[in-house]
Design a protein around this motif. Sequence first.
Motif, PDB file in Angstrom:
ATOM      1  N   GLU A   1      21.430 -13.474  30.330  1.00 25.51           N
ATOM      2  CA  GLU A   1      21.115 -12.047  30.413  1.00 25.51           C
ATOM      3  C   GLU A   1      21.091 -11.420  29.014  1.00 25.51           C
TER       4      GLU A   1
ATOM      5  N   ARG B   1      17.852 -12.378  27.363  1.00 26.11           N
ATOM      6  CA  ARG B   1      16.735 -11.587  27.917  1.00 26.11           C
ATOM      7  C   ARG B   1      16.751 -10.166  27.340  1.00 26.11           C
ATOM      8  N   ALA B   2      17.952  -9.584  27.244  1.00 28.29           N
ATOM      9  CA  ALA B   2      18.061  -8.232  26.688  1.00 28.29           C
ATOM     10  C   ALA B   2      17.648  -8.194  25.224  1.00 28.29           C
ATOM     11  N   TRP B   3      18.007  -9.223  24.473  1.00 27.11           N
ATOM     12  CA  TRP B   3      17.631  -9.291  23.054  1.00 27.11           C
ATOM     13  C   TRP B   3      16.122  -9.412  22.898  1.00 27.11           C
TER      14      TRP B   3
ATOM     15  N   ASP C   1      13.827  -8.460  25.091  1.00 27.69           N
ATOM     16  CA  ASP C   1      13.115  -7.315  25.639  1.00 27.69           C
ATOM     17  C   ASP C   1      13.224  -6.070  24.767  1.00 27.69           C
ATOM     18  N   ASP C   2      14.430  -5.779  24.250  1.00 28.72           N
ATOM     19  CA  ASP C   2      14.611  -4.512  23.526  1.00 28.72           C
ATOM     20  C   ASP C   2      15.824  -4.614  22.600  1.00 28.72           C
ATOM     21  N   ARG C   3      15.574  -5.004  21.367  1.00 34.78           N
ATOM     22  CA  ARG C   3      16.683  -5.172  20.433  1.00 34.78           C
ATOM     23  C   ARG C   3      17.352  -3.849  20.086  1.00 34.78           C
TER      24      ARG C   3
ATOM     25  N   SER D   1      18.174  -1.427  21.949  1.00 40.15           N
ATOM     26  CA  SER D   1      19.208  -1.042  22.916  1.00 40.15           C
ATOM     27  C   SER D   1      20.094  -2.229  23.297  1.00 40.15           C
ATOM     28  N   PHE D   2      20.072  -3.286  22.466  1.00 45.34           N
ATOM     29  CA  PHE D   2      20.806  -4.500  22.810  1.00 45.34           C
ATOM     30  C   PHE D   2      22.314  -4.261  22.859  1.00 45.34           C
TER      31      PHE D   2
ATOM     32  N   ALA E   1      23.270  -2.874  26.139  1.00 47.66           N
ATOM     33  CA  ALA E   1      23.092  -3.896  27.173  1.00 47.66           C
ATOM     34  C   ALA E   1      24.185  -4.959  27.080  1.00 47.66           C
TER      35      ALA E   1
END
Length: 204
Positions: free
Chosen positions: A83, A86-88, A90-92, A94-95, A98
Motif C-alpha cells: 500500500e 502504491r501511495a508513493w 500515485d501521489d508523492r 501526499s505520501f 498516506a
Amino acid sequence: AMTAAAAPPQPPAPGRWHLPAAVGILVLALGGAALGWSQLLRAQSELRAQMLSRTELRAMQLADAMNGQMAMTVAALDTGLQELRRAWTDDRASFDRAARGIVATLPPGAVGQVTVTDARGQVVYASPGGVAPERLADAAHVGAHQGGGDRLHVGEALRSRQGDARWTVTVSRPLLDGGRFAGTVNLAVPADFLAAQLAALSLS
C-alpha cells in the motif's frame, strides 16, 4: 520276660525345620520386594515418558503458534508495504499523510520508521520522529532488490542507524518503474516488538 517300653519319639533338634521355613519366608519376602520395586521403576519410567511426551507436544504446539504468529505479522507488514508503494507511485506529495494512515492500520509498535530510497540508495523520504541516514546504498535490503524482481525481503536484526540505535528488522519491497528497479520502500520493525509477541505466546 518283660520287654522294655519303647522310648517316646524325640522332637526334632532345634533349627532343623525352623531354618528351611525361615529361608522360604525370606525368599518370598525378597521376591515380593523385588516385584514391588520393579513395578515402581516401571511406573516411574511410564510417568517420565508421559512427561516427555507432553513436553514435546507443548514445544511443537508453541513452535507452530510462533510460526503462525510471525507469518501473520509478516503478511500484515507486506500488505502495508504494498500500500505504501502504491501511495508513493500515485501521489508523492501526499505520501506522508498516506503513510501515517497505513502505519496506523498495523499492530501498535510494529513500525519504528518508514523510509523510501531511490535506485542509488539515496533516502528520499523518512517518516517524522526518527533520524534516517541520507544514504542506504550499502544496506542489505537495498542490495537484495537491485537484482530485479518483486519480492518481499526480510532482513536480519541489526542496530538501527537512527539516533536511538535500537535493534530493528527491516522489511522491504522494491519500487519498480516499468519493471525496472527504481528504489525501495522500507519498514523498520523494532526487535522488541517481535520479542514481545513471541513472549506473549510462550506465556499463554
